[in-house]
Write a protein that holds these residues in place. Structure first.
Motif, PDB file in Angstrom:
ATOM      1  N   TRP A  82      35.457  69.800   8.813  1.00 25.20           N
ATOM      2  CA  TRP A  82      36.116  69.262   7.668  1.00 25.20           C
ATOM      3  C   TRP A  82      35.046  68.529   6.918  1.00 25.20           C
ATOM      4  CZ3 TRP A  82      41.255  69.357   6.778  1.00 25.20           C
ATOM      5  CH2 TRP A  82      42.040  69.788   7.900  1.00 25.20           C
ATOM      6  N   LYS A  83      35.534  68.327   5.701  1.00 24.02           N
ATOM      7  CA  LYS A  83      34.659  67.726   4.456  1.00 24.02           C
ATOM      8  C   LYS A  83      35.536  66.439   4.176  1.00 24.02           C
ATOM      9  CE  LYS A  83      31.846  71.736   3.782  1.00 24.02           C
ATOM     10  NZ  LYS A  83      31.934  73.056   3.073  1.00 24.02           N
ATOM     11  N   ASP A  85      36.441  65.926   1.248  1.00 21.40           N
ATOM     12  CA  ASP A  85      37.456  66.456   0.054  1.00 21.40           C
ATOM     13  C   ASP A  85      38.362  67.667   0.712  1.00 21.40           C
ATOM     14  OD1 ASP A  85      35.523  68.757   0.281  1.00 21.40           O
ATOM     15  OD2 ASP A  85      35.163  68.701  -2.000  1.00 21.40           O
ATOM     16  N   SER A  86      38.201  67.635   1.954  1.00 19.23           N
ATOM     17  CA  SER A  86      39.124  68.824   2.345  1.00 19.23           C
ATOM     18  C   SER A  86      40.788  68.313   2.221  1.00 19.23           C
ATOM     19  CB  SER A  86      39.268  68.874   3.908  1.00 19.23           C
ATOM     20  OG  SER A  86      37.614  69.595   4.512  1.00 19.23           O
ATOM     21  N   ASP A  91      47.389  66.064  -2.335  1.00 20.62           N
ATOM     22  CA  ASP A  91      47.773  67.176  -1.712  1.00 20.62           C
ATOM     23  C   ASP A  91      49.091  67.526  -0.941  1.00 20.62           C
ATOM     24  OD1 ASP A  91      45.356  68.143  -2.495  1.00 20.62           O
ATOM     25  OD2 ASP A  91      44.350  67.735  -0.466  1.00 20.62           O
ATOM     26  N   ARG A 120      44.978  73.789  10.625  1.00 18.95           N
ATOM     27  CA  ARG A 120      43.544  73.347  11.122  1.00 18.95           C
ATOM     28  C   ARG A 120      43.768  72.300  12.079  1.00 18.95           C
ATOM     29  NH1 ARG A 120      39.228  72.752   6.683  1.00 18.95           N
ATOM     30  NH2 ARG A 120      37.832  72.486   8.583  1.00 18.95           N
TER      31      ARG A 120
END
Length: 123
Positions: A82-83, A85-86, A91, A120
């Motif tokens: 995960w980042k 900005d994921s 969103d 995920r």
């Protein structure tokens, strides 16, 4: 270190480790079943010791409910790819999570799908 000093150090460390591991109990969530939610992210907090996603969900009456979704720590999520900005505010996501025992709008995250992507793991 003398054997007695080592034993004393070991016992003292158990008093420190015990409360730390107790902190990560998920006893307030019903981990026997998943709740499925779809909504719009309003805020994301990628922090330690737990990350948080705040989600607007349209309920059966057509009204907006705000949900607080607890996830793993930022460092654990980063290890899973995960980042920061994921997932961003705005969103559209689908989640599978374990709801609070009292039925209020809180969940322990299990899985997240952003947009139409494959879900995920988050915990």
């Amino acid at each position: 270190m003398k054997p007695t000093s080592f034993g004393l150090a070991l016992i003292c460390s158990l008093f420190v480790i015990g409360p730390v591991s107790a902190h990560h109990s998920h006893g307030n969530y019903d981990t026997t079943k998943f709740t499925n939610l779809k909504g719009t992210v309003t805020e994301v907090q990628w922090i330690n010791p737990h990350s948080w996603i705040y989600l607007e969900v349209i309920n059966d009456k057509g009204q907006t409910d705000m949900w607080a979704l607890e996830g793993a720590s930022w460092t654990q999520l980063a290890r899973k790819g995960w980042k920061k900005d994921s997932i961003k505010a705005g969103d559209h996501v689908t989640v599978r999570c374990h709801q609070l025992h009292d039925g209020s709008n809180g969940c322990l995250l299990g899985f997240v799908a952003v947009g139409g992507a494959t879900e995920r793991e988050v915990d």
